[in-house]
Design a protein around this motif. Sequence first.
Motif, PDB file in Angstrom:
ATOM      1  N   GLY A  91       0.823  -1.208   0.000  1.00  9.27           N
ATOM      2  CA  GLY A  91       0.000   0.000   0.000  1.00  9.27           C
ATOM      3  C   GLY A  91       0.855   1.255   0.000  1.00  9.27           C
ATOM      4  O   GLY A  91       0.529   2.243  -0.674  1.00  9.27           O
ATOM      5  N   HIS A  92       1.942   1.224   0.759  1.00 12.87           N
ATOM      6  CA  HIS A  92       2.811   2.404   0.795  1.00 12.87           C
ATOM      7  C   HIS A  92       3.501   2.632  -0.539  1.00 12.87           C
ATOM      8  O   HIS A  92       3.713   3.777  -0.944  1.00 12.87           O
ATOM      9  N   GLN A  95       1.109   4.476  -2.735  1.00 10.40           N
ATOM     10  CA  GLN A  95       1.000   5.909  -2.472  1.00 10.40           C
ATOM     11  C   GLN A  95       2.107   6.689  -3.175  1.00 10.40           C
ATOM     12  O   GLN A  95       1.864   7.752  -3.760  1.00 10.40           O
ATOM     13  N   TYR A 116      -3.880   6.777   8.222  1.00 10.72           N
ATOM     14  CA  TYR A 116      -3.087   5.646   8.715  1.00 10.72           C
ATOM     15  C   TYR A 116      -1.738   6.167   9.225  1.00 10.72           C
ATOM     16  O   TYR A 116      -1.101   7.003   8.567  1.00 10.72           O
ATOM     17  N   THR A 119       1.189   6.311   6.936  1.00  6.38           N
ATOM     18  CA  THR A 119       1.060   7.322   5.881  1.00  6.38           C
ATOM     19  C   THR A 119       1.478   8.690   6.411  1.00  6.38           C
ATOM     20  O   THR A 119       2.111   9.467   5.700  1.00  6.38           O
ATOM     21  N   ASN A 163      -8.489   5.619   9.312  1.00  3.76           N
ATOM     22  CA  ASN A 163      -7.832   4.936  10.395  1.00  3.76           C
ATOM     23  C   ASN A 163      -7.573   5.979  11.488  1.00  3.76           C
ATOM     24  O   ASN A 163      -7.208   7.085  11.149  1.00  3.76           O
ATOM     25  N   ASP A 188      -7.526   7.145  -0.386  1.00  2.00           N
ATOM     26  CA  ASP A 188      -7.100   5.836   0.097  1.00  2.00           C
ATOM     27  C   ASP A 188      -8.378   5.114   0.546  1.00  2.00           C
ATOM     28  O   ASP A 188      -9.005   5.499   1.535  1.00  2.00           O
ATOM     29  N   THR A 190      -8.661   1.875   1.378  1.00  2.70           N
ATOM     30  CA  THR A 190      -8.284   0.595   1.978  1.00  2.70           C
ATOM     31  C   THR A 190      -9.301   0.101   3.005  1.00  2.70           C
ATOM     32  O   THR A 190      -9.722  -1.053   2.967  1.00  2.70           O
ATOM     33  N   THR A 191      -9.675   0.962   3.944  1.00  3.31           N
ATOM     34  CA  THR A 191     -10.510   0.500   5.053  1.00  3.31           C
ATOM     35  C   THR A 191     -11.979   0.412   4.658  1.00  3.31           C
ATOM     36  O   THR A 191     -12.764  -0.199   5.386  1.00  3.31           O
ATOM     37  N   SER A 210      -4.226  -0.401  -0.031  1.00  2.00           N
ATOM     38  CA  SER A 210      -3.362  -1.441   0.479  1.00  2.00           C
ATOM     39  C   SER A 210      -4.190  -2.717   0.287  1.00  2.00           C
ATOM     40  O   SER A 210      -5.151  -2.950   1.024  1.00  2.00           O
ATOM     41  N   THR A 212      -3.252  -5.487   0.943  1.00  4.67           N
ATOM     42  CA  THR A 212      -2.882  -6.297   2.097  1.00  4.67           C
ATOM     43  C   THR A 212      -4.068  -6.542   3.034  1.00  4.67           C
ATOM     44  O   THR A 212      -4.111  -7.554   3.725  1.00  4.67           O
ATOM     45  N   LYS A 213      -5.003  -5.619   3.075  1.00  2.00           N
ATOM     46  CA  LYS A 213      -6.058  -5.612   4.093  1.00  2.00           C
ATOM     47  C   LYS A 213      -7.299  -6.350   3.589  1.00  2.00           C
ATOM     48  O   LYS A 213      -7.213  -7.507   3.230  1.00  2.00           O
ATOM     49  N   LEU A 375      -4.817  -4.813  10.044  1.00  3.58           N
ATOM     50  CA  LEU A 375      -6.265  -4.644  10.053  1.00  3.58           C
ATOM     51  C   LEU A 375      -6.821  -5.309   8.805  1.00  3.58           C
ATOM     52  O   LEU A 375      -6.072  -5.672   7.899  1.00  3.58           O
TER      53      LEU A 375
HETATM   54  C1  LIG Z   1      -2.083  -0.687   5.786  1.00  7.31           C
HETATM   55  C2  LIG Z   1      -2.475   0.601   5.215  1.00  7.31           C
HETATM   56  C3  LIG Z   1      -1.613   1.302   4.347  1.00  7.31           C
HETATM   57  C4  LIG Z   1      -0.234   0.783   3.984  1.00  7.31           C
HETATM   58  O1  LIG Z   1      -0.336  -0.413   3.289  1.00  7.31           O
HETATM   59  P1  LIG Z   1       0.816  -1.553   3.287  1.00  7.31           P
HETATM   60  O2  LIG Z   1       0.271  -2.604   2.397  1.00  7.31           O
HETATM   61  O3  LIG Z   1       0.987  -1.993   4.719  1.00  7.31           O
HETATM   62  O4  LIG Z   1       2.043  -0.878   2.763  1.00  7.31           O
HETATM   63  C5  LIG Z   1      -2.048   2.494   3.822  1.00  7.31           C
HETATM   64  N1  LIG Z   1      -3.254   3.006   4.135  1.00  7.31           N
HETATM   65  C6  LIG Z   1      -4.111   2.360   4.972  1.00  7.31           C
HETATM   66  C7  LIG Z   1      -5.430   2.967   5.266  1.00  7.31           C
HETATM   67  C8  LIG Z   1      -3.751   1.147   5.531  1.00  7.31           C
HETATM   68  O5  LIG Z   1      -4.594   0.515   6.354  1.00  7.31           O
END
Ligand SMILES: *Cc1c(COP(=O)(O)O)cnc(C)c1O
Length: 433
Positions: A91-92, A95, A116, A119, A163, A188, A190-191, A210, A212-213, A375
């Motif tokens: 995710g980073h 960005q 986050y 960030t 976040n 962003d 992500t959440t 991200s 990842t989440k 998360l």
């Molecule tokens: C985790 C997260 C990131 C960063 O993502 P990574 O995959 O850990 O680099 C950026 N923004 C939000 C809202 C996140 O939860």
Amino acid sequence: MTDTKDGPSYGFDTLQIHAGARPDPATGARQTPIYQTTAYVFRDADHAAALFNLQEVGFIYSRLTNPTVAVLQERLATLEGGVGAVCCSSGHAAQIMALFPLMSPGKNIVASTRLYGGTVTQFSQTIKRFGWSAKFVDFDDLDAVRDAIDDDTRAVFGEAIANPGGYIMDVRAIADIADAAGLPLIIDNTTATPYLCRPIEQGATLVVHSTTKYLTGNGTVTGGAVIDSGKFDWSASDKFPSLSAPEPAYHGLKFHETFGPLAYTFHGIAIGLRDLGMTMNPQAAHYTLMGIETLSLRMERHVENAVKIAKWLEDDPRVDFVTYAGLESSPYYERTKTVCPRGAGALFTFAVKGGYEACVKLVDSLEIFSHVANLGDTRSLIIHSASTTHRQLTPEQQAAAGAAPNVVRVSIGIEDADDLIADLDRALSRAVG
Ligand SMILES: *Cc1c(COP(=O)(O)O)cnc(C)c1O
């Protein structure tokens, strides 16, 4: 299923399984294969030259493009309502990739104060090494956002559901301000995920994730993505020369003039991935594609559980307050109806009577909740920020970041809500008595 723009428009549940994917042309494999290869054979020298000149789209080398990653890119673009997407290693990374075509030394972004933690560090410290900077502004103060934008601003950046939780951004209002200033708005998402919030429909230019989440959803791989709405006119001013002016690395090609609405996406691959190399690998793309197939089902359960647990905590005398926008008591409850109509996500904080000591005891006493810095997992997660991620800050700075010593953050998973409540009940008894 490749292009639904001219065909029938499918619903989210159909697209999260099919968008971007087709049976493998070589074998008929129904599931998207993991194309575990570094390079691709050119048909002949002319084909190779056309690919390198960007006159033909195809696979050259997996730092730039890979067929498994390409399916994920198309799926994410479709789910967000964009024209193209570029996947990255985290995710980073996404960005930095999102900002890279817009920025140059001396330029700044205007960013929300509610972001986050990682960030905030990336924007307040690390990007300075590129000569970039960020101005942090309360996005509920629209005049302050307008005032922060200056001649060197190149983007506005915020999180839809921020976040550590409980804050919902008025995406439309901020998009209107960015629009009036001739700047792209980056969200962003992500959440929230595109199931809960569709920032492009609310005026955003770019969406970052991200993966990842929640998109992967099972805590297995890191990844990121940048999705372009295709709606921004990069040539309307001279602010974005990387996209509008001749590119020396491609014989003076102008990305916007040549690729139209796909200019930003092509730049992300042909310059961003080629030269920064923050590439997603095909294994990670595979895990994330698996996860996305069940995104809507999981998000529904995440939200249902979060609402039940937040309500239970709010009524509990051992808890001082709960910041969850899905509660009627939240100042952002009304805003969720327009920004994220399917729910306020599953990330929130609550304050425990007994402060720092009680929070540490609570975290140590839980059995189902895992104590981790992550998360958006199927598992329920908890972290006491003041003793971990926000340890270096003063109590005042911790409070400002929503991480006061008496506050814990939870990411509610998709287990049985009754089991999660029983777990919290037992642990609160041990922590507070
Ligand atoms: C985790 C997260 C990131 C960063 O993502 P990574 O995959 O850990 O680099 C950026 N923004 C939000 C809202 C996140 O939860």
